[in-house]
Design an enzyme around this catalytic site. Structure first.
Site, short mmCIF file in Angstrom:
data_model
loop_
_atom_site.label_atom_id
_atom_site.label_comp_id
_atom_site.label_asym_id
_atom_site.label_seq_id
_atom_site.Cartn_x
_atom_site.Cartn_y
_atom_site.Cartn_z
N CYS A 165 45.28 33.18 36.67
CA CYS A 165 45.49 31.89 35.98
C CYS A 165 46.41 32.03 34.77
O CYS A 165 46.43 33.08 34.13
CB CYS A 165 44.15 31.37 35.47
SG CYS A 165 43.23 30.55 36.73
N ALA A 177 43.82 42.94 34.55
CA ALA A 177 43.17 44.24 34.45
C ALA A 177 43.94 45.18 33.53
O ALA A 177 43.35 46.04 32.86
CB ALA A 177 43.06 44.84 35.84
N HIS A 195 48.63 32.49 45.95
CA HIS A 195 49.53 33.61 45.60
C HIS A 195 49.87 34.42 46.83
O HIS A 195 49.21 34.31 47.87
CB HIS A 195 48.87 34.53 44.56
CG HIS A 195 47.70 35.30 45.10
ND1 HIS A 195 46.45 34.73 45.26
CD2 HIS A 195 47.59 36.58 45.53
CE1 HIS A 195 45.62 35.63 45.75
NE2 HIS A 195 46.29 36.77 45.94
N MET A 250 38.50 42.10 66.08
CA MET A 250 39.38 43.01 66.82
C MET A 250 38.65 44.35 66.89
O MET A 250 38.90 45.24 66.07
CB MET A 250 40.71 43.18 66.09
CG MET A 250 41.59 41.99 66.23
SD MET A 250 42.36 41.95 67.88
CE MET A 250 43.62 40.75 67.55
#
Ligand code: H2U
Ligand code: ZN
Length: 365
Positions: free
Chosen positions: A66, A72, A177, A327
């Site tokens: 945001c 981080a 994103h 899968m």
């Protein structure tokens, strides 16, 4: 292409792809998929997924994507108003990794892996996704994709743009994103498509996906949406239930070759496709998507006539918002298998409305 030998007696009934199992060839990956449409009728008692989260706060400072949030790395995001690109704080590829030791045996072969990883936010609001964005906002995303392909492609041979949408596809943050990983090597999918498209041009004199788009435009049965510049099909060889392939109608090697109006019509077709995807089960439809175009860096000067720009969409859902395709088993040990046919999937997507279910006017009570 080696054609597998049929084994056993020939079936007596006339062949119907929606009823009778068969295998289909994927010329882009040089492999086969088993199509067994009749299996859609089987009951499901397996795992149910959590439906995608719908009540995402527009702005949450604990969400590191945001505007104004702290990532981080300790860096604070600017108050961005359109797209925003930053270096991934946990990059899988870094520019300065040392060279591995020379290989002493072909069975223990390593090579250098260098590159950069970026994250690109599409919009400042966390509660938006591409189909809910305006055409101008989607166009801004496309322009940024082009810019990053050019910038990273000046030195790196492969620039992979990809979007993981939804927690089911491993998306770690509910915010629109994508990621961009540029590498000093051609990844496996790129190497494969480089080889198959080169061979197709040599043998047939036309770029594979240009010829394919022309045929699909005529045949219609696998078309999902189309406009003057683009078409979207559930490819003949699709593996994932609602997998699609987005193709330009003219020969385009890389994103940066798209004209202004082709970028606009791309925004338009993306919005239409993604709206249909969301409308299918009336949830924010999860998928992994990505662009493939001709290699860059040292390949920029080389002939790329065999390449055709395209985007793959790989959604995991099969029957509902909570039943996904796995899968596993035969797919891991033998080859991919699908239940409904690509034609059935295309028809379902084609028939869905192009107004997003969250933007539909409410029916009078
Ligand atoms: P995904 O949702 O596809 O995982 O992409 C989010 C990326 O954002 C992920 O690769 C990065 C993660 O490493 N990220 C940062 O670089 N900084 C952060 O503070 C959080 C997430
Ligand atoms: Zn591809």
């Amino acid at each position: 292409m080696e054609r597998p030998e049929p084994v056993g007696a020939a079936a007596a009934a006339a062949f119907q792809p929606g009823e009778h199992q068969h295998i289909r060839y994927n010329p882009l990956r040089d492999d086969w998929v088993l199509v067994s449409a009749h299996r859609m009728r089987r009951p499901w008692q397996g795992q149910l997924e959590k439906p995608p989260q719908e009540d995402i706060p527009r702005c949450d400072l604990s969400n590191p994507l945001c505007p104004g949030a702290t990532r981080a790395s300790g860096e604070v995001n600017p108050q961005y108003e359109s797209t925003f690109v930053f270096e991934n704080d946990f990059p899988a590829l870094q520019p300065d990794a040392p060279e591995p030791d020379a290989c002493d045996h072909p069975l223990f072969h390593a090579a250098s892996a260098r590159g950069v990883c970026k994250v690109m936010c599409f919009h400042p609001w966390s509660d938006l996704t591409l189909p809910l964005m305006s055409l101008a906002e989607i166009r801004a995303v496309i322009d940024k994709w082009v810019e990053l392909t050019v910038e990273l492609g000046t030195s790196y041979p492969w620039v992979q743009i990809f979007e993981n949408k939804g927690a089911m596809m491993g998306c770690s943050n509910p915010h629109p994103h994508c990621q961009v990983w540029a590498s000093n090597f051609l990844p496996n999918e790129a190497r494969l498509e480089e080889r198959t498209q080169r061979q197709h041009l040599r043998e047939r004199g036309l770029p594979m996906l240009l010829e394919y788009a022309q045929l699909e435009a005529q045949r219609q049965e696998r078309l999902v949406v189309e406009n003057a510049d683009w078409l979207v099909v559930v490819p003949y060889w699709a593996v994932w239930p609602f997998q699609t392939l987005l193709l330009p109608r003219r020969h385009v090697c890389r994103l940066q070759e798209l004209s202004d109006s082709e970028r606009d019509s791309l925004a338009c077709i993306m919005k239409r496709l993604l709206t249909k995807y969301d409308n299918l089960f009336e949830v924010s439809f999860p998928y992994s998507m990505g662009w493939h175009g001709a290699p860059t860096g040292p390949h920029l000067g080389a002939d790329c006539g065999h390449w055709q720009l395209h985007a793959h969409y790989y959604p995991p859902l099969l029957r509902s918002a909570t039943i996904r395709k796995f899968m596993v088993g035969y797919e891991m040990l033998a080859q991919a298998q699908r239940d409904l046919t690509p034609e059935q999937a295309a028809e379902r997507l084609r028939n869905l409305p192009e107004v997003h279910y969250r933007e539909r006017p409410r029916e009078a009570a």
